[in-house]
Design a protein around this motif. Structure first.
Motif, mmCIF file in Angstrom:
data_model
loop_
_atom_site.group_PDB
_atom_site.id
_atom_site.type_symbol
_atom_site.label_atom_id
_atom_site.label_comp_id
_atom_site.label_asym_id
_atom_site.label_seq_id
_atom_site.Cartn_x
_atom_site.Cartn_y
_atom_site.Cartn_z
ATOM 1 N N MET A 166 -20.833 24.223 -59.427
ATOM 2 C CA MET A 166 -21.049 22.859 -59.963
ATOM 3 C C MET A 166 -20.150 22.156 -58.685
ATOM 4 O O MET A 166 -20.674 20.754 -58.369
ATOM 5 C CB MET A 166 -20.593 22.441 -61.145
ATOM 6 C CG MET A 166 -21.060 20.941 -61.402
ATOM 7 S SD MET A 166 -20.640 20.500 -63.292
ATOM 8 C CE MET A 166 -21.796 21.759 -64.000
ATOM 9 N N ARG A 167 -19.066 22.139 -58.258
ATOM 10 C CA ARG A 167 -18.390 21.580 -57.461
ATOM 11 C C ARG A 167 -18.900 21.369 -55.972
ATOM 12 O O ARG A 167 -19.437 21.899 -55.614
ATOM 13 C CB ARG A 167 -16.792 21.983 -57.202
ATOM 14 C CG ARG A 167 -15.871 21.153 -56.281
ATOM 15 C CD ARG A 167 -14.678 21.824 -56.304
ATOM 16 N NE ARG A 167 -13.924 22.174 -57.869
ATOM 17 C CZ ARG A 167 -13.349 21.268 -58.504
ATOM 18 N NH1 ARG A 167 -13.338 19.928 -58.135
ATOM 19 N NH2 ARG A 167 -12.578 21.620 -59.968
ATOM 20 N N PRO A 174 -10.789 20.591 -69.920
ATOM 21 C CA PRO A 174 -10.778 19.227 -69.313
ATOM 22 C C PRO A 174 -11.036 19.145 -67.708
ATOM 23 O O PRO A 174 -11.793 18.337 -67.611
ATOM 24 C CB PRO A 174 -9.357 18.888 -69.672
ATOM 25 C CG PRO A 174 -9.067 19.395 -70.947
ATOM 26 C CD PRO A 174 -9.475 20.893 -70.768
ATOM 27 N N ALA A 175 -10.627 19.971 -66.985
ATOM 28 C CA ALA A 175 -10.817 20.008 -65.753
ATOM 29 C C ALA A 175 -12.288 20.117 -65.238
ATOM 30 O O ALA A 175 -13.083 19.597 -64.541
ATOM 31 C CB ALA A 175 -10.059 21.078 -64.970
ATOM 32 N N GLU A 176 -12.839 20.959 -66.211
ATOM 33 C CA GLU A 176 -14.507 21.440 -65.888
ATOM 34 C C GLU A 176 -15.328 20.130 -66.378
ATOM 35 O O GLU A 176 -16.283 19.822 -65.417
ATOM 36 C CB GLU A 176 -14.747 22.660 -66.675
ATOM 37 C CG GLU A 176 -14.176 23.924 -66.207
ATOM 38 C CD GLU A 176 -14.636 25.340 -66.887
ATOM 39 O OE1 GLU A 176 -14.581 26.262 -66.385
ATOM 40 O OE2 GLU A 176 -14.767 24.820 -68.188
ATOM 41 N N ALA A 227 -7.103 23.833 -74.182
ATOM 42 C CA ALA A 227 -7.675 22.559 -74.813
ATOM 43 C C ALA A 227 -9.248 22.514 -74.315
ATOM 44 O O ALA A 227 -9.593 23.015 -73.195
ATOM 45 C CB ALA A 227 -6.801 21.221 -74.236
ATOM 46 N N SER A 228 -10.007 21.917 -75.334
ATOM 47 C CA SER A 228 -11.357 21.856 -75.007
ATOM 48 C C SER A 228 -11.568 20.420 -74.212
ATOM 49 O O SER A 228 -11.140 19.291 -74.774
ATOM 50 C CB SER A 228 -12.142 21.757 -76.316
ATOM 51 O OG SER A 228 -13.340 21.378 -76.186
#
Length: 223
Positions: free
Chosen positions: A128-129, A148-150, A178-179
Motif C-alpha cells: 500500500m505504501r 495505528p501506523a498502518e 494497539a489497534s
C-alpha cells in the motif's frame, strides 16, 4: 461524480439495497451522504455486505471509477507472500465475501472484466505504501487488525472523489499491540472529525439466529 448511464444499468436489473433494521438504515444513509464512514460491530450484521453492495452499485452507475478492497493479514498468521499465484489469487480467501457481493450486483462477467481492467483492485497492506486513489470506493475490512501506523498509511492514500469505509469490530482485535481502529475512533471523538461512526450490536445480527447465538456466547465467555 456521474459518468452517465452505464451499460450495467441496461443489461442488469438489481433491486435497491433494503435496510433490515434501523442501524442498517443509518449505515446506508451515512454511506450516501458522507465521503468517509466508520462502521463497527459483530459478525453477521451486514457491515461488509452493505459496503460491498453499495460499492458495486456506485460502480455500476458510474458514480465512481474504481473499487479498492483491502484488509490486514494478521488473522491468517502469515504473510500473503507464502501463498502461490497472483496478488488476486493470494488475496482471494480474504476478499471472498466482498467479491461475492459485488458479483451479485454487477454479474460475474462484468466483475471479471473490471478486475482485468484494474477497475477492481485488491491491495494488501504490504504494497500500500506509495499508492494513492481518486474517484474510487475504498473499503478497509477487519480494520481492528491494523496498527495505528498502518491505518494512518491507509487513510492518507485517499485522494479526490473517494468514498471510504473503515469496517471492523474492536472486540475482535488479533494484535498484540494497539489497534489502529481504536486510534481512529479516538481521533474522531476527541477532535470532532466529520466522520460518521455507525455501531451495530448483537441485536442487529441478520445472518441467522445461530450466528447471533454464537456471537453472544463467545462474547459472554470473553473468547
Amino acid at each position: 461524480m456521474d459518468f452517465g448511464q452505464s451499460k450495467f444499468q441496461k443489461e442488469r436489473f438489481v433491486p435497491p439495497i433494503k435496510a433490515l433494521n434501523p442501524t442498517q438504515a443509518d449505515y446506508l444513509d451515512a454511506l450516501r451522504t458522507s465521503p468517509q464512514v466508520v462502521v463497527l460491530g459483530p459478525a453477521g450484521t451486514g457491515k461488509t455486505w452493505i459496503a460491498a453492495t453499495e460499492a458495486a452499485d456506485m460502480y455500476r452507475q458510474r458514480h465512481i471509477g474504481k473499487i479498492i478492497l483491502t484488509r490486514p493479514n494478521v488473522p491468517c498468521g502469515r504473510s500473503l507472500g507464502f501463498f502461490p499465484g497472483t496478488m488476486e489469487d493470494k488475496f482471494a480467501p480474504w476478499a471472498a465475501p466482498i467479491v461475492d457481493a459485488i458479483k451479485d450486483r454487477i454479474g460475474t462477467a462484468a466483475y471479471d472484466i473490471a478486475l482485468r481492467n484494474g477497475d477492481i483492485e485488491m491491495v494488501p497492506f504490504e504494497v500500500m505504501r506509495g499508492r494513492s486513489w481518486k474517484n474510487a470506493f475504498v473499503l478497509l475490512d477487519e480494520a481492528q487488525n491494523t496498527t495505528p501506523a498502518e491505518i494512518k498509511t491507509f487513510l492518507t492514500r485517499v485522494g479526490e472523489d473517494c468514498k471510504v469505509v473503515v469496517n471492523g469490530d474492536v472486540g475482535q482485535c488479533d494484535l498484540d499491540e494497539a489497534s489502529g481502529l481504536s486510534a481512529v475512533l479516538n481521533l474522531i471523538r476527541t477532535r470532532n472529525l466529520p466522520v460518521p461512526v455507525i455501531e451495530f450490536s448483537i441485536g442487529d445480527i441478520v445472518r441467522s439466529g445461530h450466528c447471533a447465538m454464537w456471537v453472544k456466547a463467545f462474547e459472554d465467555a470473553r473468547i
